[in-house]
Design a protein around this motif. Structure first.
Motif, PDB file in Angstrom:
ATOM      1  N   GLU A  48      -8.139  -1.634   6.205  1.00  0.00           N
ATOM      2  CA  GLU A  48      -7.336  -2.389   5.244  1.00  0.00           C
ATOM      3  C   GLU A  48      -8.021  -3.708   4.875  1.00  0.00           C
ATOM      4  O   GLU A  48      -8.070  -4.081   3.699  1.00  0.00           O
ATOM      5  CB  GLU A  48      -5.946  -2.670   5.814  1.00  0.00           C
ATOM      6  N   ALA A  78      -4.426  -0.745  -3.039  1.00  0.00           N
ATOM      7  CA  ALA A  78      -2.996  -0.445  -3.154  1.00  0.00           C
ATOM      8  C   ALA A  78      -2.577   0.633  -2.153  1.00  0.00           C
ATOM      9  O   ALA A  78      -1.491   0.543  -1.554  1.00  0.00           O
ATOM     10  CB  ALA A  78      -2.663   0.003  -4.577  1.00  0.00           C
ATOM     11  N   ALA A 118      -2.467  -0.882   1.386  1.00  0.00           N
ATOM     12  CA  ALA A 118      -1.372  -1.852   1.480  1.00  0.00           C
ATOM     13  C   ALA A 118      -0.028  -1.155   1.650  1.00  0.00           C
ATOM     14  O   ALA A 118       0.864  -1.672   2.318  1.00  0.00           O
ATOM     15  CB  ALA A 118      -1.347  -2.745   0.242  1.00  0.00           C
ATOM     16  N   SER A 119       0.123   0.040   1.058  1.00  0.00           N
ATOM     17  CA  SER A 119       1.380   0.785   1.177  1.00  0.00           C
ATOM     18  C   SER A 119       1.357   1.800   2.309  1.00  0.00           C
ATOM     19  O   SER A 119       2.291   2.587   2.452  1.00  0.00           O
ATOM     20  CB  SER A 119       1.699   1.479  -0.141  1.00  0.00           C
ATOM     21  N   GLN A 139      -0.658   4.370   2.638  1.00  0.00           N
ATOM     22  CA  GLN A 139      -1.041   5.696   2.157  1.00  0.00           C
ATOM     23  C   GLN A 139      -2.538   5.927   2.421  1.00  0.00           C
ATOM     24  O   GLN A 139      -3.316   4.983   2.495  1.00  0.00           O
ATOM     25  CB  GLN A 139      -0.783   5.808   0.647  1.00  0.00           C
TER      26      GLN A 139
END
Length: 188
Positions: free
Chosen positions: A47, A116, A119-120, A122
């Motif tokens: 991340e 993105a 961050a989620s 996934q």
């Protein structure tokens, strides 16, 4: 375009070399971060790598690539090298234009998707591989462009050779004034 005065030419040269070297360093950093994100088993490191890539992508890719493209264009048009006189300048321009478009459109969107996704929570999916391949190709391209900038291979373009040959046969020098030819020497 009119020739740049020496101080302006030098200033643009410093800007161009600085931006180009910065762009090369930026893509090398993106490559390292992409490899780190793909190869680490730690989700926090993955991340952090993608978030770092997003910061570089959002803040640096567009201005650095455009500055390199613009300063190179000004130098080519404002110096005797010309944009379409020497093959290495012509090649460098088209590679830089293609890299600028690819960096600002494709690479940034892949970075945004990966950031993105992590961050989620996934999975990043196939974009992870793209974020290793794209910076690898970009780094190789910038190293090639740097090499041809230093070595200046291949000589004049066909158009520039024709213009040079026409000028020589008409006896006109670089200054636009008629030069003394061998036949002129015989008659004087």
């Amino acid at each position: 375009m009119q020739q740049l005065p020496r101080p302006a030419r030098r200033a643009f040269l410093v800007v161009h070399v600085s931006a180009s070297v910065g762009w090369l360093g930026l893509t090398a950093a993106l490559l390292v971060l992409g490899i780190t994100a793909v190869s680490t088993p730690d989700p926090a490191t993955t991340e952090a790598a993608y978030r770092s890539m997003k910061i570089f992508g959002d803040w640096l890719i567009v201005p650095v690539s455009l500055l390199s493209l613009f300063s190179g264009l000004v130098l080519s048009l404002g110096t005797p090298w010309g944009l379409a006189r020497h093959r290495w300048v012509y090649t460098k321009f088209w590679l830089t234009l293609a890299a600028t478009i690819a960096s600002t459109v494709a690479l940034r969107s892949s970075i945004d998707h990966a950031a993105a996704a992590v961050a989620s929570g996934q999975p990043v999916g196939s974009v992870a591989t793209d974020l290793v391949i794209a910076p690898s190709v970009a780094t190789a391209t910038y190293l090639f462009v740097t090499a041809i900038s230093v070595l200046k291979p291949w000589g004049l373009t066909r158009r520039a050779r024709r213009a040079r040959d026409t000028a020589r046969s008409s006896g006109v020098g670089k200054s636009g004034r008629r030069t003394k030819t061998a036949s002129d020497s015989l008659t004087s």
